[in-house]
Design an enzyme around this catalytic site. Structure first.
Site, short mmCIF file in Angstrom:
data_model
loop_
_atom_site.label_atom_id
_atom_site.label_comp_id
_atom_site.label_asym_id
_atom_site.label_seq_id
_atom_site.Cartn_x
_atom_site.Cartn_y
_atom_site.Cartn_z
N CYS A 28 74.38 48.75 56.29
CA CYS A 28 75.17 49.53 55.34
C CYS A 28 74.92 49.15 53.89
CB CYS A 28 76.65 49.41 55.67
SG CYS A 28 77.02 49.88 57.37
N HIS B 13 83.20 48.71 48.68
CA HIS B 13 82.63 49.01 50.00
C HIS B 13 83.69 49.72 50.83
CE1 HIS B 13 79.89 48.73 53.29
NE2 HIS B 13 80.68 47.95 54.01
N GLU C 26 87.44 42.07 51.26
CA GLU C 26 86.85 42.51 49.99
C GLU C 26 87.85 42.35 48.85
OE1 GLU C 26 84.26 46.17 48.00
OE2 GLU C 26 85.33 46.53 49.90
N LYS D 294 84.71 56.37 50.32
CA LYS D 294 84.60 56.56 51.76
C LYS D 294 85.86 57.20 52.32
CE LYS D 294 81.35 52.78 52.82
NZ LYS D 294 81.19 52.10 51.51
N HIS E 80 82.01 56.81 56.04
CA HIS E 80 81.05 55.72 55.85
C HIS E 80 79.70 56.17 56.39
CE1 HIS E 80 79.09 52.05 55.46
NE2 HIS E 80 79.77 51.27 56.29
N PHE F 86 76.11 44.85 58.34
CA PHE F 86 75.99 44.00 59.53
C PHE F 86 74.87 42.98 59.33
CE2 PHE F 86 77.78 47.13 62.97
CZ PHE F 86 79.04 46.98 62.43
#
Length: 408
Positions: free
Chosen positions: A158, A298, A309, A330, A335, A394
């Site tokens: 991502c 994010h 975050e 998002k 996402h 990831f």
């Protein structure tokens, strides 16, 4: 300099449609229509709607490309057009392409595997490999526009789109190119894509209220909503842009990378990887944390990630965190994995251009652990000089870019 922006998202097939929808606080999430998701635990997605490949490429070409490549081509066309960029024999070697994808051609891989099982290996398409591998978004965009400069792709989950933009910034900084077509593309709303994330319990199952399912920083968030699309920007060296009278949306002044070295999917509780990447970006730009006005987070809408975050932002910015505006787009476009950093990089540049913050929608009951200013529900006019765009992936791969309002 950011001189062109091309966005393909659940809110529109071009930049201004997507931007208008974001400022209106419109959700692009709905029931999945790409396949029958009736047996899946999560049956919602932020799909690109009314997309006709033949409006952009011929039938023969469309058959050779996965959907993520087609999204990249459309977004790149939009970006090149908005930048008024002309590629010719004289400048082609100084213009490059760098487009990331977290997964690549999932849909094509699934379809060709079904062909193999049902009809045998001799029926596999000769275009299977070049139509699905992750670097072919960059490859096909390069072929389409005739760019002969640096050509590459990131596949950093991502963070891929943000890494592609940041790497392109550094390519120009070291004078290896005058301009780069950079960003991310993804089309993973497929049975295996949705099934895989659902098996991890990463997706929202708010199937009866799809428009309200993506709710970053909200107490009742239950996972992310899978999205798709592409975000491509044109980056140029300043004098190159000036010589041709290019429009300038914003300036990229910093780029950072970090690794969590912790877990294959989860960030560490202290947010140390996110802390390092934001600090590295500010250090690269030579900008003090107190100078930053906005962060495009994010903000995935997953329970741990939003909380971590938030903590990372507090660690980096200290007391200034309370004065920062933060939003997760998002909440409206889902996402989109490897495309997210490209879309959000372009969105952040548009926020700077128009001096307006896109909102975080569905923030009805803020999580007590997420107690910063997330620009809830409505866009907000304000002064934005410096803005960060965060992307975390990831494997603990993190990327961040810092954009600045361009001033003569």
């Amino acid at each position: 300099m950011v001189t062109g922006i091309g966005l393909v998202s659940a809110l529109g097939l071009d930049t201004e449609s997507t931007w208008k929808g974001l400022l209106q606080g419109k959700s692009g999430v709905g029931p999945i229509t790409h396949f029958d998701a009736g047996s899946f635990s999560s049956r919602i997605g932020a799909e690109v709607k009314n997309f006709d490949p033949l409006a952009y490429v011929d039938v023969k070409s469309a058959r050779k490309m996965d959907l993520f490549i087609l999204y990249a081509i459309v977004a790149a066309q939009c970006a090149v057009r908005s930048a008024c960029l002309k590629v010719n024999k004289k400048n082609a070697a100084r213009i490059g392409v760098y487009i990331g994808s977290g997964i690549g051609g999932f849909g094509t891989i699934e379809a060709e595997h079904a062909t193999f099982l049902n009809k045998g290996p001799r029926k596999i398409s000769p275009f299977f490999i070049p139509g699905s591998i992750a670097n072919l978004a960059a490859g096909q965009v390069s072929i389409r526009f005739g760019t002969a400069g640096p050509n590459s792709a990131t596949c950093t989950a991502c963070s891929a789109g943000c890494h592609a933009i940041g790497d392109s910034f550094k390519i120009i900084e070291r004078d290896a190119a005058d301009a780069m077509i950079a960003g991310g593309a993804e089309a993973a709303i497929t049975p295996m894509g949705v099934g895989g994330f659902a098996a991890m319990r990463a997706l929202s199952t708010r199937n009866d209220e799809p428009e309200r399912a993506s709710r970053p920083f909200d107490r009742d968030r239950d996972g992310f909503v899978i999205g798709e699309g592409a975000g491509i920007i044109i980056l140029e060296e300043l004098e190159h842009a000036r010589r041709r009278g290019a429009p300038i949306f914003a300036e990229i002044v910093g780029y950072g990378m970090s690794g969590d070295a912790y877990h294959m999917t989860a960030p560490p509780e202290d947010g140390s990887g996110a802390v390092r990447v934001m600090k590295a970006t500010l250090q690269d730009a030579g900008v003090d944390p107190t100078e930053v006005d906005y962060i495009n987070a994010h903000g995935t809408s997953t329970p741990p990630n939003d909380r971590i975050e938030t903590q990372a932002i507090k660690t980096v910015f200290g007391k200034h965190a309370d004065r920062l505006a933060i939003s997760s787009t998002k909440s409206m476009i889902g996402h989109s994995l490897g495309a997210a950093g490209g879309l959000e990089g372009g969105i952040t540049a548009l926020a700077i251009r128009d001096q307006i913050l896109p909102p975080t929608i569905n923030l009805d009951n803020p999580d007590p652990d997420c107690d910063l200013d997330y620009v809830p529900d409505q866009a907000r006019k304000t002064e934005i000089r410096y803005a960060l765009s965060n992307s975390f992936g990831f494997g603990g791969t993190n990327a961040c870019i810092l954009l600045k309002r361009y001033e003569e």
